[in-house]
Write an enzyme that holds these catalytic residues in place. Structure first.
Site, PDB file in Angstrom:
ATOM      1  N   CYS A  22       0.835  -1.195   0.000  1.00 50.02           N
ATOM      2  CA  CYS A  22       0.000   0.000   0.000  1.00 50.02           C
ATOM      3  C   CYS A  22       0.875   1.252   0.000  1.00 50.02           C
ATOM      4  CB  CYS A  22      -0.933  -0.010   1.203  1.00 50.02           C
ATOM      5  SG  CYS A  22      -1.923   1.474   1.377  1.00 50.02           S
ATOM      6  N   HIS A  24      -0.396   4.262   0.379  1.00 48.82           N
ATOM      7  CA  HIS A  24      -1.067   5.326   1.120  1.00 48.82           C
ATOM      8  C   HIS A  24      -0.531   5.501   2.527  1.00 48.82           C
ATOM      9  CE1 HIS A  24      -4.008   3.637  -1.873  1.00 48.82           C
ATOM     10  NE2 HIS A  24      -3.946   4.908  -2.272  1.00 48.82           N
ATOM     11  N   CYS A  65     -21.911   6.371  18.018  1.00 49.05           N
ATOM     12  CA  CYS A  65     -23.016   5.637  18.654  1.00 49.05           C
ATOM     13  C   CYS A  65     -22.713   5.202  20.088  1.00 49.05           C
ATOM     14  CB  CYS A  65     -23.393   4.407  17.828  1.00 49.05           C
ATOM     15  SG  CYS A  65     -22.132   3.111  17.790  1.00 49.05           S
ATOM     16  N   CYS A  75      -8.823   5.897  14.145  1.00 47.22           N
ATOM     17  CA  CYS A  75      -8.164   6.617  13.053  1.00 47.22           C
ATOM     18  C   CYS A  75      -6.698   6.856  13.423  1.00 47.22           C
ATOM     19  CB  CYS A  75      -8.884   7.936  12.797  1.00 47.22           C
ATOM     20  SG  CYS A  75      -8.100   8.948  11.519  1.00 47.22           S
ATOM     21  N   HIS A  88     -19.197   3.619  10.675  1.00 42.44           N
ATOM     22  CA  HIS A  88     -18.969   4.950  11.242  1.00 42.44           C
ATOM     23  C   HIS A  88     -17.531   5.405  10.999  1.00 42.44           C
ATOM     24  CE1 HIS A  88     -22.509   4.152  14.212  1.00 42.44           C
ATOM     25  NE2 HIS A  88     -22.928   4.558  13.009  1.00 42.44           N
ATOM     26  N   HIS A  98      -8.946  10.816   5.942  1.00 41.81           N
ATOM     27  CA  HIS A  98      -7.973  10.069   6.748  1.00 41.81           C
ATOM     28  C   HIS A  98      -8.039   8.613   6.309  1.00 41.81           C
ATOM     29  CE1 HIS A  98      -8.164  13.293  10.181  1.00 41.81           C
ATOM     30  NE2 HIS A  98      -7.588  13.739   9.059  1.00 41.81           N
ATOM     31  N   CYS A 114      -7.501   1.450  -0.460  1.00 40.70           N
ATOM     32  CA  CYS A 114      -7.326   0.074  -0.962  1.00 40.70           C
ATOM     33  C   CYS A 114      -8.501  -0.827  -0.583  1.00 40.70           C
ATOM     34  CB  CYS A 114      -6.037  -0.523  -0.425  1.00 40.70           C
ATOM     35  SG  CYS A 114      -4.541   0.359  -0.896  1.00 40.70           S
ATOM     36  N   CYS A 190     -26.239 -37.885  42.262  1.00 39.47           N
ATOM     37  CA  CYS A 190     -26.842 -37.348  43.486  1.00 39.47           C
ATOM     38  C   CYS A 190     -25.794 -37.232  44.587  1.00 39.47           C
ATOM     39  CB  CYS A 190     -28.005 -38.227  43.943  1.00 39.47           C
ATOM     40  SG  CYS A 190     -27.556 -39.952  44.258  1.00 39.47           S
ATOM     41  N   HIS A 483     -29.838 -43.634  47.088  1.00 39.13           N
ATOM     42  CA  HIS A 483     -30.014 -42.254  46.621  1.00 39.13           C
ATOM     43  C   HIS A 483     -29.684 -41.294  47.756  1.00 39.13           C
ATOM     44  CE1 HIS A 483     -31.518 -38.909  44.337  1.00 39.13           C
ATOM     45  NE2 HIS A 483     -32.431 -38.627  45.254  1.00 39.13           N
TER      46      HIS A 483
END
Length: 523
Positions: A22, A24, A65, A75, A88, A98, A114, A190, A483
């Site tokens: 890239c 950028h 939000c 950013c 967002h 940006h 990109c 049990c 039991h």
């Protein structure tokens, strides 16, 4: 070879980058970009310390939000957090131009031109270095005891205001069911369910787990203390549907392999195995640092259940006494009707009066069993012990007494008899009181004994050695097929019967008339 491209499983479809990577990122690589990137990784991605984790939890929310989730990105050009799923962060990149943002969960860098996660050698190197630093810092904090695995709860301003305006606390009513919850039987389990019910209603154990005092040094998925902590939360969550203890059963099978499988097991054996594993897994807690020796351990299990049993061996020639003190978690008591010779007891003896046994004359009481347990026993000529006074082997007598009483005393009635010729269940009825005074069986009371009969002292109003019944475990059936159920005291005189998933109200008479194969008392 071509530079590899870091991809994300949810990356958007977009243009394909050139083999050179890239281009950028060059707009970001100006001035102190390396230091700025390191700060972002340290504070918002790889949080190594408790402080940075707290800061990340508080500050890393979407600026549009307010959400923590939805693949939050930051950013790289300014301080802006935005949701990737809701786009967002895309809107921010388009409006501000940006082009780069960093994934705050995985640390990957996304290029909005990109439309893909990119690879840059310099950025990748910084990411790896900061990740290693964070891992080392976390490991250091864990081993040195700095910081905590879980952040301590602190009330917010709103919560403080509510507490000030509502000083009265919720009162426990007669029909309160807080802490009552059934347990699903997972196939002859049990034996486990009945002990779990007794443990979850042990007051000090409940207070320990509900206050989040356990600091785990193991993987929580294999720690029995962590699972018990979760179990207490389940019991006191307010849910009324029966709980399914499958994780607990799995851990029991893992750490106590002799209990693994779906065969019938002994509840007393499970109790001892559970206390042993809990004791070993409590070593990471503040009070469990000396847990290598059970006699010198102050973990929550030993604080509650461990007592000291004194054994006095007296030479029949020189009357010299050799004394040893051993820790114990429970006391196993022989019953009349067993093949073991039982000390003949007179009905309605002093012990019954001292402990308030109100059962018909002639019935065997818990006090009778304790008197037999603590009576002097002649070892015989076949078990001579070398006397330190006589310097030769002599016949002797042995007597057990309580040197130190535990906060919670567990008594086990030995109803299952196993020998070379005999395997059976002893059904002798043993009565037990709601209040038990252990003073006659203390080592300090030994001098007051005459021929095994305790002479009540004048100052018998001391309550230090008195216990109150709060749980009784019963076994119905035969040795081969039976039991387990539990009676537990919820609060004051409110008793309930726990039969696996079914919880029913019980009376004190129901409790005192039961067989009582194992029960616990608390001061």
């Amino acid at each position: 070879s071509q530079p590899r491209t870091a991809s994300h499983p949810d990356s958007d479809a977009g243009s394909v980058m050139s083999p050179a990577g890239c281009s950028h990122v060059n707009g970001f690589k100006v001035d102190n970009w390396k230091q700025n990137l390191r700060v972002i990784y340290q504070c918002f991605v790889w949080s190594g310390s408790v402080e940075t984790r707290k800061r990340k939890a508080k500050s890393c929310v979407c600026h549009l939000c307010g959400a923590h989730l939805n693949r939050l990105h930051s950013c790289l050009h300014c301080v802006f957090f935005g949701c990737f799923s809701k786009k967002h962060i895309h809107d921010h990149a388009k409006n501000k131009r940006h082009n780069l943002a960093i994934d705050l969960l995985y640390g990957g860098i996304y290029c909005f031109v990109c439309q893909d996660y990119i690879y840059d050698k310099d950025m990748e190197q910084i990411a790896k270095e900061e990740q290693r630093k964070a891992w080392k810092l976390q490991e250091f904090c864990k081993t040195s005891g700095i910081g905590e695995k879980y952040s301590m709860w602190e009330p917010t301003k709103r919560e403080l205001e509510l507490l000030r305006h509502n000083p009265k606390r919720r009162k426990i009513t007669a029909n309160c069911t807080i802490g009552l919850r059934g347990l699903i039987n997972l196939g002859n389990t049990c034996f486990m369910n009945c002990i779990v019910q007794a443990l979850t209603h042990t007051p000090l154990l409940r207070d320990f787990f509900l206050s989040d005092r356990h600091k785990c040094e193991m993987q929580s998925s294999s720690c029995l203390v962590c699972e018990m902590s979760q179990l207490f939360q389940e019991f006191y969550s307010g849910h009324r549907s029966p709980h399914i203890p499958f994780r607990l059963l799995h851990l029991v099978w893992t750490h106590a392999r002799h209990l693994a499988g779906y065969e019938q097991q002994d509840a007393h054996e499970f109790l001892i195995a559970a206390l042993d594993v809990l004791h070993r897994h409590c070593k990471g807690d503040d009070n469990g640092k000396k847990a290598n020796n059970p006699n010198h351990c102050s973990c929550i299990i030993d604080q509650i259940f461990t007592g000291g049993l004194q054994s006095d061996v007296t030479c029949q020639v020189c009357h010299g006494v050799s004394t040893t003190i051993d820790p114990f978690w429970d006391i196993s008591l022989d019953l009349p009707g067993s093949s073991t010779p039982f000390w003949p007891l007179s009905p309605g003896s002093d012990g019954s009066v001292v402990n308030g046994d109100g059962h018909p004359s002639g019935a065997t009481t818990l006090t009778d069993c304790l008197r037999r347990f603590t009576r002097p026993e002649h070892l015989g000529s076949s078990a001579k012990i070398k006397c330190s006074g006589c310097h030769s082997y002599q016949e002797s007598t042995k007597q057990l007494t309580m040197k130190r009483l535990p906060i919670v005393a567990c008594f086990h009635l030995k109803r299952f008899e196993h020998s070379a010729k005999l395997r059976r269940k002893i059904t002798t009825y043993v009565s037990f009181p709601l209040e038990l005074d252990m003073t006659p069986f203390m080592a300090s009371s030994k001098e007051s004994r005459m021929n095994g009969q305790y002479q009540q002292p004048v100052d018998s109003l001391n309550n230090e050695n008195k216990y109150s019944l709060f749980a009784v475990v019963n076994h119905q059936g035969t040795l081969e097929s039976g039991h387990y159920t539990t009676f537990i005291r919820q609060h004051k005189d409110q008793w309930f019967k726990c039969d696996d998933a079914i919880i029913t109200k019980a009376s004190i008479k129901d409790v005192l008339d039961s067989e009582g194969s194992t029960h616990k008392r608390t001061q």
